[in-house]
Structures are given as structure tokens and as C-alpha cells.
Scaffold this motif. Structure first.
Motif, mmCIF file in Angstrom:
data_model
loop_
_atom_site.group_PDB
_atom_site.id
_atom_site.type_symbol
_atom_site.label_atom_id
_atom_site.label_comp_id
_atom_site.label_asym_id
_atom_site.label_seq_id
_atom_site.Cartn_x
_atom_site.Cartn_y
_atom_site.Cartn_z
ATOM 1 N N MET A 17 0.849 -1.165 0.000
ATOM 2 C CA MET A 17 0.000 0.000 0.000
ATOM 3 C C MET A 17 0.899 1.235 0.000
ATOM 4 N N ASN A 18 0.631 2.146 -0.866
ATOM 5 C CA ASN A 18 1.361 3.401 -0.920
ATOM 6 C C ASN A 18 0.451 4.530 -0.470
ATOM 7 N N ILE A 19 0.983 5.367 0.413
ATOM 8 C CA ILE A 19 0.274 6.567 0.840
ATOM 9 C C ILE A 19 1.179 7.732 0.482
ATOM 10 N N GLU A 20 0.757 8.564 -0.443
ATOM 11 C CA GLU A 20 1.595 9.665 -0.894
ATOM 12 C C GLU A 20 0.796 10.960 -0.947
ATOM 13 N N HIS A 21 1.468 12.045 -0.606
ATOM 14 C CA HIS A 21 0.888 13.391 -0.706
ATOM 15 C C HIS A 21 -0.441 13.497 0.041
ATOM 16 N N VAL A 22 -0.475 12.926 1.238
ATOM 17 C CA VAL A 22 -1.690 12.928 2.048
ATOM 18 C C VAL A 22 -1.405 13.638 3.361
ATOM 19 N N LYS A 23 -2.324 14.446 3.821
ATOM 20 C CA LYS A 23 -2.248 15.042 5.136
ATOM 21 C C LYS A 23 -3.482 14.600 5.891
ATOM 22 N N ASP A 24 -3.308 13.615 6.761
ATOM 23 C CA ASP A 24 -4.438 13.030 7.463
ATOM 24 C C ASP A 24 -3.923 12.353 8.724
ATOM 25 N N GLN A 25 -4.805 12.027 9.622
ATOM 26 C CA GLN A 25 -4.452 11.275 10.821
ATOM 27 C C GLN A 25 -4.769 9.809 10.583
ATOM 28 N N LEU A 26 -3.878 8.945 11.066
ATOM 29 C CA LEU A 26 -4.109 7.511 10.981
ATOM 30 C C LEU A 26 -4.272 6.957 12.386
ATOM 31 N N ALA A 27 -5.184 6.046 12.575
ATOM 32 C CA ALA A 27 -5.313 5.282 13.817
ATOM 33 C C ALA A 27 -5.048 3.836 13.424
ATOM 34 N N VAL A 28 -3.897 3.320 13.806
ATOM 35 C CA VAL A 28 -3.488 1.982 13.403
ATOM 36 C C VAL A 28 -3.439 1.107 14.643
ATOM 37 N N HIS A 29 -4.167 -0.001 14.632
ATOM 38 C CA HIS A 29 -4.237 -0.905 15.779
ATOM 39 C C HIS A 29 -4.017 -2.336 15.309
ATOM 40 N N ASP A 30 -3.296 -3.122 16.117
ATOM 41 C CA ASP A 30 -3.097 -4.551 15.860
ATOM 42 C C ASP A 30 -2.691 -4.794 14.406
ATOM 43 N N ALA A 31 -1.640 -4.093 13.959
ATOM 44 C CA ALA A 31 -1.197 -4.179 12.569
ATOM 45 C C ALA A 31 0.272 -4.579 12.509
ATOM 46 N N ASP A 32 0.667 -5.255 11.455
ATOM 47 C CA ASP A 32 2.061 -5.610 11.211
ATOM 48 C C ASP A 32 2.549 -4.793 10.023
ATOM 49 N N LEU A 33 3.342 -3.785 10.309
ATOM 50 C CA LEU A 33 3.902 -2.927 9.259
ATOM 51 C C LEU A 33 5.399 -3.171 9.109
ATOM 52 N N SER A 34 5.834 -4.407 9.419
ATOM 53 C CA SER A 34 7.255 -4.768 9.334
ATOM 54 C C SER A 34 7.832 -4.373 7.986
ATOM 55 N N GLU A 35 9.069 -3.893 8.013
ATOM 56 C CA GLU A 35 9.840 -3.518 6.831
ATOM 57 C C GLU A 35 9.236 -2.359 6.050
ATOM 58 N N SER A 36 8.349 -1.601 6.683
ATOM 59 C CA SER A 36 7.807 -0.402 6.042
ATOM 60 C C SER A 36 8.905 0.649 5.927
ATOM 61 N N VAL A 37 8.754 1.540 4.992
ATOM 62 C CA VAL A 37 9.708 2.624 4.780
ATOM 63 C C VAL A 37 8.953 3.935 4.896
ATOM 64 N N PHE A 38 9.471 4.838 5.714
ATOM 65 C CA PHE A 38 8.886 6.164 5.878
ATOM 66 C C PHE A 38 9.933 7.176 5.426
ATOM 67 N N ASP A 39 9.622 7.986 4.439
ATOM 68 C CA ASP A 39 10.560 8.972 3.914
ATOM 69 C C ASP A 39 9.826 10.297 3.760
ATOM 70 N N ASP A 40 10.399 11.340 4.326
ATOM 71 C CA ASP A 40 9.826 12.681 4.270
ATOM 72 C C ASP A 40 8.396 12.674 4.833
ATOM 73 N N VAL A 41 8.289 12.141 6.062
ATOM 74 C CA VAL A 41 6.995 11.994 6.725
ATOM 75 C C VAL A 41 6.978 12.867 7.972
ATOM 76 N N ASN A 42 5.891 13.560 8.199
ATOM 77 C CA ASN A 42 5.729 14.385 9.389
ATOM 78 C C ASN A 42 4.886 13.616 10.401
ATOM 79 N N LEU A 43 5.493 13.210 11.503
ATOM 80 C CA LEU A 43 4.784 12.517 12.586
ATOM 81 C C LEU A 43 4.741 13.391 13.836
ATOM 82 N N HIS A 44 4.737 14.703 13.629
ATOM 83 C CA HIS A 44 4.712 15.668 14.721
ATOM 84 C C HIS A 44 3.587 15.330 15.695
ATOM 85 N N ARG A 45 3.928 15.242 16.973
ATOM 86 C CA ARG A 45 2.991 14.953 18.063
ATOM 87 C C ARG A 45 2.304 13.591 17.922
#
Length: 81
Positions: A1-29
Motif C-alpha cells: 500500500m502506498n500513501i503519498e501526498h496525504v495530510k491526514d491522521q491515521l489510527a493503526v491498531h493490531d497491525a504488522d507494518l514490518s519492513e515499512s519505509v517512511f521517507d519525508d513523513v511528518n509525525l509531529h505529536r
């Protein structure tokens, strides 16, 4: 799954995101609870004001220095004050 050019909040629970790559991502607060980051790599990150509590820091290093060693020296100096 690719998420690009999005400004939104995610609520992720009981998920396996192993080996994910985050580049130029704002996780402020963002909040991380009960997260496995074993073996994760952080490069060019802004951790200003970040707080880590109740964490397993075994083998964790900052700029090649083991955090356990940094904490040991800090605690020794705090005792000597």
C-alpha cells in the motif's frame, strides 16, 4: 500500500507494518504505544522534544554509542554531584 501526498491522521491498531519505509513523513505529536521498533533505523530525524518512557533500550545506540553506556555514565555522574 502506498500513501503519498496525504495530510491526514491515521489510527493503526493490531497491525504488522514490518519492513515499512517512511521517507519525508511528518509525525509531529504522534503517539506510539506498545510498538516493536527492534532493528529499526532512524536517519535524519528531528527528535526535539521527544520523550521515551518504559522502553527496552537493549542494544540501542545513538551516533554509535550504546544508550546503556550513556545512561551508565549519566548515573555515575549524577551520584557524584
Amino acid at each position: 500500500m502506498n500513501i503519498e501526498h496525504v495530510k491526514d491522521q491515521l489510527a493503526v491498531h493490531d497491525a504488522d507494518l514490518s519492513e515499512s519505509v517512511f521517507d519525508d513523513v511528518n509525525l509531529h505529536r504522534a503517539t506510539f504505544t506498545n510498538i516493536n521498533l527492534a532493528g529499526a533505523t532512524f536517519d535524519d530525524v528531528n527528535l526535539s522534544g521527544a520523550s521515551i518512557t518504559n522502553a527496552n533500550l537493549s542494544g540501542m545506540s545513538i551516533h554509535g554509542i550504546l544508550v546503556s553506556e550513556l545512561m551508565r555514565v549519566y548515573q555515575e555522574r549524577a551520584k557524584g554531584s
